[in-house]
Design an enzyme around this catalytic site. Structure first.
Site, PDB file in Angstrom:
ATOM      1  N   THR A 475      -6.496  62.646  57.539  1.00 41.04           N
ATOM      2  CA  THR A 475      -7.407  63.699  57.989  1.00 41.04           C
ATOM      3  C   THR A 475      -7.725  63.488  59.465  1.00 41.04           C
ATOM      4  O   THR A 475      -7.551  62.394  60.007  1.00 41.04           O
ATOM      5  CB  THR A 475      -8.729  63.686  57.197  1.00 41.04           C
ATOM      6  OG1 THR A 475      -9.455  62.499  57.529  1.00 41.04           O
ATOM      7  CG2 THR A 475      -8.470  63.739  55.708  1.00 41.04           C
ATOM      8  N   CYS A 476      -8.219  64.533  60.104  1.00 40.19           N
ATOM      9  CA  CYS A 476      -8.601  64.418  61.520  1.00 40.19           C
ATOM     10  C   CYS A 476     -10.092  64.120  61.610  1.00 40.19           C
ATOM     11  O   CYS A 476     -10.869  64.846  62.219  1.00 40.19           O
ATOM     12  CB  CYS A 476      -8.238  65.692  62.292  1.00 40.19           C
ATOM     13  SG  CYS A 476      -9.002  67.183  61.644  1.00 40.19           S
ATOM     14  N   ASP A 477     -10.516  63.030  60.967  1.00 37.16           N
ATOM     15  CA  ASP A 477     -11.923  62.646  60.941  1.00 37.16           C
ATOM     16  C   ASP A 477     -12.001  61.131  61.045  1.00 37.16           C
ATOM     17  O   ASP A 477     -11.304  60.419  60.315  1.00 37.16           O
ATOM     18  CB  ASP A 477     -12.582  63.122  59.646  1.00 37.16           C
ATOM     19  CG  ASP A 477     -14.099  63.060  59.713  1.00 37.16           C
ATOM     20  OD1 ASP A 477     -14.627  61.978  59.992  1.00 37.16           O
ATOM     21  OD2 ASP A 477     -14.745  64.094  59.478  1.00 37.16           O
ATOM     22  N   ASN A 523     -10.117  69.255  55.694  1.00 42.10           N
ATOM     23  CA  ASN A 523      -8.784  69.597  56.209  1.00 42.10           C
ATOM     24  C   ASN A 523      -7.944  70.365  55.185  1.00 42.10           C
ATOM     25  O   ASN A 523      -6.722  70.469  55.322  1.00 42.10           O
ATOM     26  CB  ASN A 523      -8.016  68.359  56.647  1.00 42.10           C
ATOM     27  CG  ASN A 523      -8.380  67.904  58.046  1.00 42.10           C
ATOM     28  OD1 ASN A 523      -8.206  66.739  58.380  1.00 42.10           O
ATOM     29  ND2 ASN A 523      -8.888  68.791  58.889  1.00 42.10           N
TER      30      ASN A 523
END
Length: 608
Positions: A475-477, A523
């Site tokens: 994920t982009c976290d 996402n």
């Protein structure tokens, strides 16, 4: 003889008697617990290989991540719970029975609920529902249960919820409506008159007994649910005045999940039974059931210490003895007939029966910290020498002073953490293992409440793991990272990736409770592939009963209220055709929408 490195992950602590490592260095499930013979272990790596070699029922290639379910373990856990209570009842001279329920919220998967009802049929094992959807699920599943199995309705209720529960009772299900608030009695009276169905009522007691830590935050007199003792007696008095006291059959309580010690179990049961006995002796309520709620814990870290939210200092047998003995002593002292004992043990029933399997994509060494240990220590000393001044303006000043102290403490903690990381990284490089998973979708409790799960490689456990790794999701976290592990470490021992030796898998164990129920769609990643595995009759034999892929990208997008065909597929098609690219985009669009959103056919680079 090959070395077994399972001990590095304390598998004998948290895994006994359901998990082991075989002579090949592979993680194995023991489907029958202590009754599993040496040849009956299920080789997890072999299961994965067989699943990947096949396809799903609709001829799709299987994708990661996946959950492996072992329903035989589920059966063992349920049988062990009933055996523990039967032994405790026989040993203490308790003069009634145990009849439990499974709280659906812990894992709402169809197979899990149907298996538990089926495995618990002879014991009249029932279900607990805390919402209208869960009530409908319970009604459908208990249609095949033994008559008399409890359907306990908890949670806040409106007229529709109560009408549905009354309808369930009218259809022959043993449905008990547990009042969470005094106002719910008015709705029960109204709907009972409207439908012509007499209810069975329980009352949830808000006990003063509490447990420490995160899971006790909703208990005690300021807890979220239930009625304090005097309010309970007020409901009983009101029912007596209406001539409806015969409706009242159950007292329910729940002091929180993961009760750490049996001393707290005894104290809570004793307090609740005191209220139960007063309802019987002072008000003449025809009580029959004491529902002790959930709280039967799982020893996630394998220490059997009860010192944290990750451990409990007892097993099934000690828990059952504590409940039974505490209830017997208080009832005998009050001269009240022993009630049927019910528990809503969900975590302890389903936690062990499944594991999450994630695939490693790459392993990247972390760069060292920019600051040296001496520089970090100097900053810590500088902060510790500064004392925020006490303001002179009363309460507001005290609050400001406390806030400054908190801020200073947080900064010192961050510096100390960086220093610890620098010390360890100087001795050994830390690797970020990028895994084909979403922390938010697969291990939501790690992200949400800091729950730790045992994690270990599926294979190569006959070979010493030489790298120290953290698990990073796709994920982009920045929160999508696992860097806290059982035992208190910031890393877990892992092996170098080597594509020539095949894929590298990590198992997240003891993950059968809550994670599927709490999974979110960060996402727009989604649920994993579900694999059901049963033990076979021969040595090392197993049977992959079913393989069910997780939701496709199209299905996940659809949950966000998009009309996928109109809002996305058609719009992209028109744009692609306008730019003469549809011949290239069409197959990509088709594959993208019909597969799971996780990475697919990814080539793992070799770790340098």
């Amino acid at each position: 003889m090959a070395k077994n490195y399972g001990e590095l992950y304390n598998i004998l602590g948290w895994g006994e008697p359901y998990f082991t490592v075989n002579s090949k260095g592979h993680l194995c499930a023991k489907p029958h617990g202590r009754e599993t013979t040496p040849g009956q272990e299920i080789d997890v790596h072999s299961v994965i290989e067989e699943v990947l070699a096949g396809t799903t029922n609709d001829n799709k290639k299987v994708q990661f991540p996946m959950i492996l379910r072992f329903p035989d373990v589920l059966k063992v856990r349920l049988n062990s719970l009933h055996a523990a209570f039967k032994d405790a009842i026989a040993t203490t001279g308790y003069r009634n029975r145990y009849q439990g329920v499974y709280p659906i919220k812990v894992n709402q998967n169809k197979d899990v609920i149907q298996d538990l009802v089926r495995f618990g049929h002879d014991e009249s094992y029932g279900l607990e529902a805390g919402s209208k959807p869960e009530l409908l699920v319970a009604m459908g599943c208990l249609a095949k249960a033994k008559p008399g199995a409890y359907l306990v309705c908890n949670g806040y209720k409106d007229a529709d919820f109560i009408a549905l529960a009354l309808s369930a009772r009218a259809m022959g299900l043993n449905c008990i409506i547990v009042l969470e608030m005094e106002e719910e009695l008015d709705i029960v009276v109204e709907q009972s008159a409207k439908l012509g169905v007499e209810p069975a009522i329980g009352i949830r007691a808000k006990l003063l007994t509490k447990i420490p830590g995160h899971f006790g935050s909703t208990a005690g007199k300021r807890g979220k649910f239930g009625l304090l003792e005097e309010k309970i007696y007020g409901v009983a008095e009101r029912l007596r005045e209406m001539g409806k006291l015969h409706w009242l059959t159950m007292l329910h309580f729940h002091i929180g999940s993961m009760i750490p010690t049996t001393e707290i179990v005894r104290k809570a049961v004793g307090e609740a039974v005191g209220i139960y006995c007063n309802l019987v002796s002072r008000y003449g309520a025809p009580m029959t059931v004491l529902d002790c709620g959930g709280g039967l814990g799982v020893d996630y870290d394998g220490t059997r210490s009860g010192d944290s939210d990750m451990s409990v200092a007892y097993g099934l047998e000690e828990y059952a003895c504590s409940v039974v003995e505490a209830a017997r002593l208080r009832c005998d002292r009050s001269g009240v007939t022993h009630p049927v004992l019910c528990t809503e043990s969900g975590r302890a029933m389903v936690t062990h029966h499944s594991m999450i399997i994630v695939e490693a994509l790459s392993a990247i060494p972390e760069p060292p910290e920019d600051e040296t240990c001496d520089q970090l220590m100097s900053k810590i000393k500088d902060l510790s020498s500064k004392q925020p001044r006490m303001a002179a303006n009363g309460g507001a000043g005290l609050y400001s002073h406390a806030a400054e102290l908190q801020k200073q403490g947080i900064e010192m903690y961050k510096l100390a953490k960086k220093m610890c990381k620098r010390v360890t990284s100087d001795a050994n490089t830390i690797y970020n293992y990028h895994m084909n998973l979403s922390v938010f979708s697969l291990v939501a409790d790690y992200w949400g409440v800091g729950q730790l799960f045992p994690m270990m490689p599926v294979s190569r456990l006959d070979e010493r793991p030489t790298l120290r790794g953290t698990l990073v999701d796709i994920t982009c976290d920045s929160d999508g990272k696992i860097d806290k592990f059982i035992g208190g470490g910031d890393t877990v021992p892992l092996h170098p990736l080597d594509p020539e030796r095949g894929a590298y898998y990590v198992a997240v164990l003891l993950s059968g409770s809550y994670q599927e129920a709490l999974a979110c769609k960060h996402n727009l990643f989604s649920d994993p592939t579900l694999v059901r595995v049963e033990g076979g009759s021969g040595d090392g034999a197993f049977k992959v009963v079913s393989v069910e892929m997780g939701p496709t990208t199209e299905e996940i997008i659809g949950t966000m209220r998009f009309d996928v065909r109109e809002d996305i597929a058609r719009a992209v098609e028109e744009l692609a055709k306008k730019n003469n690219l549809w011949v290239n985009v069409e197959p990509l669009m088709a594959k993208g929408l019909t597969t799971m959103p996780y990475l697919n056919e990814y080539k793992v680079p070799k770790t340098t």
